[in-house]
Each structure stands twice: as C-alpha cells, then as structure tokens.
Write a protein that holds these residues in place. Sequence first.
Motif, PDB file in Angstrom:
ATOM      1  N   GLN A   1       0.835  -1.210   0.000  1.00 53.13           N
ATOM      2  CA  GLN A   1       0.000   0.000   0.000  1.00 53.13           C
ATOM      3  C   GLN A   1       0.867   1.256   0.000  1.00 53.13           C
ATOM      4  O   GLN A   1       0.610   2.208  -0.730  1.00 53.13           O
ATOM      5  N   THR A   2       1.917   1.246   0.826  1.00 51.39           N
ATOM      6  CA  THR A   2       2.807   2.405   0.909  1.00 51.39           C
ATOM      7  C   THR A   2       3.548   2.613  -0.404  1.00 51.39           C
ATOM      8  O   THR A   2       3.695   3.747  -0.886  1.00 51.39           O
ATOM      9  N   TYR A   3       4.027   1.517  -1.002  1.00 48.53           N
ATOM     10  CA  TYR A   3       4.720   1.604  -2.286  1.00 48.53           C
ATOM     11  C   TYR A   3       3.815   2.232  -3.343  1.00 48.53           C
ATOM     12  O   TYR A   3       4.216   3.142  -4.069  1.00 48.53           O
ATOM     13  N   VAL A   4       2.584   1.762  -3.409  1.00 51.40           N
ATOM     14  CA  VAL A   4       1.640   2.263  -4.416  1.00 51.40           C
ATOM     15  C   VAL A   4       1.348   3.751  -4.199  1.00 51.40           C
ATOM     16  O   VAL A   4       1.347   4.545  -5.150  1.00 51.40           O
ATOM     17  N   VAL A   5       1.099   4.137  -2.942  1.00 53.58           N
ATOM     18  CA  VAL A   5       0.783   5.536  -2.639  1.00 53.58           C
ATOM     19  C   VAL A   5       1.934   6.451  -3.035  1.00 53.58           C
ATOM     20  O   VAL A   5       1.749   7.468  -3.724  1.00 53.58           O
ATOM     21  N   VAL A   6       3.148   6.098  -2.616  1.00 55.64           N
ATOM     22  CA  VAL A   6       4.306   6.964  -2.865  1.00 55.64           C
ATOM     23  C   VAL A   6       4.651   7.007  -4.351  1.00 55.64           C
ATOM     24  O   VAL A   6       4.911   8.092  -4.912  1.00 55.64           O
ATOM     25  N   VAL A   7       4.669   5.858  -5.013  1.00 55.85           N
ATOM     26  CA  VAL A   7       5.065   5.817  -6.427  1.00 55.85           C
ATOM     27  C   VAL A   7       4.022   6.489  -7.318  1.00 55.85           C
ATOM     28  O   VAL A   7       4.363   7.298  -8.189  1.00 55.85           O
TER      29      VAL A   7
ATOM     30  N   SER B   1       8.984   8.994   9.109  1.00 51.35           N
ATOM     31  CA  SER B   1       7.690   9.431   8.568  1.00 51.35           C
ATOM     32  C   SER B   1       7.101   8.404   7.614  1.00 51.35           C
ATOM     33  O   SER B   1       5.884   8.188   7.595  1.00 51.35           O
ATOM     34  N   LEU B   2       7.939   7.739   6.823  1.00 54.00           N
ATOM     35  CA  LEU B   2       7.448   6.700   5.917  1.00 54.00           C
ATOM     36  C   LEU B   2       6.988   5.470   6.692  1.00 54.00           C
ATOM     37  O   LEU B   2       5.989   4.831   6.338  1.00 54.00           O
ATOM     38  N   LYS B   3       7.736   5.124   7.742  1.00 54.78           N
ATOM     39  CA  LYS B   3       7.335   3.996   8.584  1.00 54.78           C
ATOM     40  C   LYS B   3       5.996   4.285   9.257  1.00 54.78           C
ATOM     41  O   LYS B   3       5.118   3.408   9.336  1.00 54.78           O
ATOM     42  N   ASN B   4       5.809   5.504   9.703  1.00 53.52           N
ATOM     43  CA  ASN B   4       4.549   5.893  10.340  1.00 53.52           C
ATOM     44  C   ASN B   4       3.394   5.892   9.338  1.00 53.52           C
ATOM     45  O   ASN B   4       2.273   5.495   9.660  1.00 53.52           O
ATOM     46  N   LEU B   5       3.655   6.368   8.111  1.00 48.93           N
ATOM     47  CA  LEU B   5       2.629   6.317   7.071  1.00 48.93           C
ATOM     48  C   LEU B   5       2.216   4.878   6.805  1.00 48.93           C
ATOM     49  O   LEU B   5       1.027   4.573   6.653  1.00 48.93           O
ATOM     50  N   ASP B   6       3.211   4.000   6.754  1.00 46.04           N
ATOM     51  CA  ASP B   6       2.931   2.589   6.519  1.00 46.04           C
ATOM     52  C   ASP B   6       2.035   2.022   7.624  1.00 46.04           C
ATOM     53  O   ASP B   6       1.117   1.241   7.349  1.00 46.04           O
ATOM     54  N   ALA B   7       2.297   2.420   8.862  1.00 48.02           N
ATOM     55  CA  ALA B   7       1.468   1.958   9.984  1.00 48.02           C
ATOM     56  C   ALA B   7       0.030   2.449   9.837  1.00 48.02           C
ATOM     57  O   ALA B   7      -0.922   1.724  10.132  1.00 48.02           O
ATOM     58  N   PHE B   8      -0.130   3.679   9.366  1.00 47.04           N
ATOM     59  CA  PHE B   8      -1.479   4.227   9.150  1.00 47.04           C
ATOM     60  C   PHE B   8      -2.213   3.465   8.046  1.00 47.04           C
ATOM     61  O   PHE B   8      -3.377   3.083   8.194  1.00 47.04           O
TER      62      PHE B   8
ATOM     63  N   ASN C   1       6.033  11.852  15.446  1.00 44.48           N
ATOM     64  CA  ASN C   1       4.604  11.926  15.090  1.00 44.48           C
ATOM     65  C   ASN C   1       4.374  12.645  13.768  1.00 44.48           C
ATOM     66  O   ASN C   1       3.472  13.448  13.619  1.00 44.48           O
ATOM     67  N   VAL C   2       5.230  12.328  12.773  1.00 46.74           N
ATOM     68  CA  VAL C   2       5.009  12.841  11.415  1.00 46.74           C
ATOM     69  C   VAL C   2       4.818  11.653  10.469  1.00 46.74           C
ATOM     70  O   VAL C   2       5.398  10.583  10.681  1.00 46.74           O
ATOM     71  N   PHE C   3       3.992  11.842   9.420  1.00 47.30           N
ATOM     72  CA  PHE C   3       3.523  10.714   8.614  1.00 47.30           C
ATOM     73  C   PHE C   3       3.551  10.991   7.114  1.00 47.30           C
ATOM     74  O   PHE C   3       2.809  10.371   6.365  1.00 47.30           O
ATOM     75  N   THR C   4       4.337  11.918   6.633  1.00 45.80           N
ATOM     76  CA  THR C   4       4.409  12.379   5.239  1.00 45.80           C
ATOM     77  C   THR C   4       3.161  13.178   4.866  1.00 45.80           C
ATOM     78  O   THR C   4       2.161  13.168   5.586  1.00 45.80           O
TER      79      THR C   4
ATOM     80  N   PRO D   1      -0.582  11.083  16.874  1.00 44.61           N
ATOM     81  CA  PRO D   1       0.018  10.567  18.109  1.00 44.61           C
ATOM     82  C   PRO D   1       1.446  10.088  17.866  1.00 44.61           C
ATOM     83  O   PRO D   1       1.778   9.601  16.787  1.00 44.61           O
ATOM     84  N   PHE D   2       2.296  10.237  18.874  1.00 47.36           N
ATOM     85  CA  PHE D   2       3.667   9.756  18.766  1.00 47.36           C
ATOM     86  C   PHE D   2       3.664   8.233  18.638  1.00 47.36           C
ATOM     87  O   PHE D   2       2.978   7.535  19.387  1.00 47.36           O
ATOM     88  N   GLN D   3       4.449   7.746  17.704  1.00 48.87           N
ATOM     89  CA  GLN D   3       4.489   6.311  17.421  1.00 48.87           C
ATOM     90  C   GLN D   3       5.739   5.645  18.012  1.00 48.87           C
ATOM     91  O   GLN D   3       6.821   6.246  18.052  1.00 48.87           O
TER      92      GLN D   3
END
Length: 459
Positions: A57-63, A286-293, A348-351, A337-339
């Motif tokens: 999901q993260t790969y698709v969103v970013v690319v 931030s990318l790791k946090n986005l992936d968690a979301f 607590n940043v998520f791109t 929230p802080f991850q």
Amino acid sequence: MISVALLFTLLFLLVLLLLMYRGDFAEPSVLFVLGFILSTFNGLTNYQAWNFNLSLQTYVVVVIGALLFLVTSYAVKSSFHAVMFGRKRPREYKKPCNITLPLWVYIAGLLFTCLSLLIVSRHVIAVTLPYGGNGSLSQAIGLYDKVNKFSTKSVGISGLASLMCLSVNAMAYVWLFLAMRSFVIQTLKKDYLALVNVLATVPMTLMLGGRNTLIQLGVAIFTYWLLFRRQNNNWKSTRLRFRTVAWCIVSIAISLISFKPLLSLMGRKTDATSTYEYLSIYIGASLKNLDAFLTNSMNPALAVGPTQWGDMTLASTRASFPQLFGKTTIDWMRWQPFQRYNGEELGNVFTTYYAFIFDWGFIGAMVAIVLIAALSQLCYENVVYALQYGTSGVPLSMMLYGAIGYCCAFSFFSNRWFSTMFNQIMLKDIVIWIALIVFIKKVCNQNFGTKKAKRLGRE
C-alpha cells in the motif's frame, strides 16, 4: 523487498527527471522525489531497529503520487511554454544588471532587524511566564514551542511583536535574493551588505521555538543558488563539478550535525539518542509511520476521524483565519500521536499523504498531489521567465518559490504545502514582499536618476 524496490523506483524517476530537465535540481518534481529518496534510504539504514519492511500500500501511494507529480509538472511546463512563446522566434535572454541600493537602506534594514529581535525576544519571555517561564530567553523559546505544539493552550505573540517578527522573516528572502544573485552571477558586483542583512535575520527564524522557518530559508538558499547558476550559465544544462558537489556535501553535513545541538540553544531538552538516531526520527520515520497508518497498525491507534471537509489537511488554514472560521486551537496529538515500534521512538510525522488520505481517501489524496504539483510548477516557470526576460528588479514569484521549494522537498515529512502556503502568515508575507519590491524599484530608480544627474553635471 518492497522498501528496496521503492528506493530504486524513486532513484529511476530522479534520473529520468534530471535527464528531462538537464540536471536542474531546482525543479519542484526533482525536489519532491529527492525528499522521498532521502526518507526511504534513511529508513533502510534503520531496517532492523524499525522493521522497515514497507507494505505494498505504501509503495503504491508513494510511487503513484510521485508519477502524478512528475506528469502534472511536465504538463504545466509544456502548457506554460506554449502559451508564453507559441510559434514566436526564440527571444534573447536579458543580461542581469546590478541592483544598486543606497547605504542607508542597508543600515535601516539592519537596525530594524536588531530592534525586532529585541522586542520579539521580550514578548516571548513575557507570554511564557504564566506557563513556567523563568525570564531566560532560551528557556522561553523552548517553552513557547512546547505549549504551542503539545497542548491546547492558546499562546502566541501579537501586535507589534508579531508584525516585526513576520516582517524580518519575509525580508530575509529579499536580502537573500540580492546577496545570492550578486555572488553567483559573475558579471555582477558582490553585495556584501545584503549578505550581512541575511545573516542578521537568521536568529529571528528560531525565536518562536521551531526550526521550520530556518529550514525553509535553507532550502530557499539552495534553490536560489541553483537558479542563479543556470542564469549565470545562460540557462544551459547544469553540470555539477567536483568542487560544487563537495561544497554541497559539506554544507549539508554541517546542517545535519547542528540540527540536534540547536535544541539546547532553543531551550529544548536533548535525549540520549545519537545524532543520527535523532535525525532519523525526522527523515525516515515518517514513511514507517505512514505505513502503519495505511496498514491500520498505528501504536497507539488513531482514535479520531474527520469531522469536516479537509479536517486535518486544512487545520492550519482554518486556525490562521479566525476572522473567517472562528478562533481555533489545534490539538495535533488527536491526529498525530507519537508512534513507537519495538521500543523505538518514531515521532509523530507521517508524510504529506497522511493528511490527504485521512481527509479524502486515496483518490482525493492523488487529486491533492496534482493540485500542489500544478501550483508549484506554475510558480517555478514564472520564476524562470522573470529571470530570463524580466527587468532587473526582484520577482515576487521567486520569493514565493523560496517557500514552495521547501514544501516540495519536505513532502516526505508532513503536510507542509497546505500548512505553509494556505495561511494568513503567507498572505502577509506576500503583502510585505510586494511592498519591498515596489520600494526597491523606487529607490533604484531614484538612485539611478541621481547618478545620471551628477554625471551630466560633470559633463
């Protein structure tokens, strides 16, 4: 591994962009992709500690987001050239001329900056006293930042202090334009007094406890330098020599090394983590946090949903215009929230995608990317056109691109584009820039007329 695939995909896009734009790193799409490359690489260097195995999901969103940014930017560039030039014969580039200001302008600018620093520092100390301030400026700066970010209390400078702080930060871009232009373009006389004024404004960028304003000015320095190098080279392809690359690496290294020590100067506590670990929270996490979301594995989980259209994306916009939307105090901890993962702090940043998807879903997020790509490229094309064919004055589009370049480069970090460009501060900055541009033009014309009269008198 998807994380490695993402890195190589982004590197391929970067090479493609540099070939398309003849090595121009100042292009908004280049800055956008470059930021995500840095974030992905940093995440991979923390692979074991963070389990940095990003999802599909993260790969698709970013690319897809990067591809849409690239395609939109190119389409806007092509359309701009078609409208501005059509089938006309190529015009000759105008040779840059010196922008000569009288000595009293530089002195007045320096005195205003110094006076503003004094007034703003006293105001920051005063407004933080009720929240535990002890009269120390360093402690007050850190406390001001903490109360604003991590509480729902409404704290802020106002009145004359607020206007002076805003004016000095806006003036920094004009001084930077004059200084960088004179030092990079070889045919111009070096403007050391403008450089002194730029350096004098730097402390104001840290006065309110954050480093975003200083980083924004740093990115403006980079983009201005690149644009003036191209102008100096008659707008031919950008070729980076070894000395230039080495200078850039040293400058970036110094900036990164000083990133954590700045906390002490700003009255903020430093933890026991190494400098690289601390920087990683701002770059790769931030990318790791986005992936968690995206995979619904946030820790702690996000416990709030959107309550109005553009809830998170436009939160800063609504808060900055209380006259239109009512007084709003933003509680970022509800949304961001802080991850923590495997006992590691990830901030607590998520791109930039986080806010867009939270508000509008995947399709809405891609529409938002198209919008900011179009606006960024349109501003960039106006900058290039103004430098190529405009007068010897200060182009407003270049002042704007100093901020837009930062928004594109830090899209890997958070919702910088909307929070920076669509708020009352930017609106006031534009008013100040227009006033300064008109003032400089008028002073230059008077100065030119005086010199011409004296020369005729001697004849």
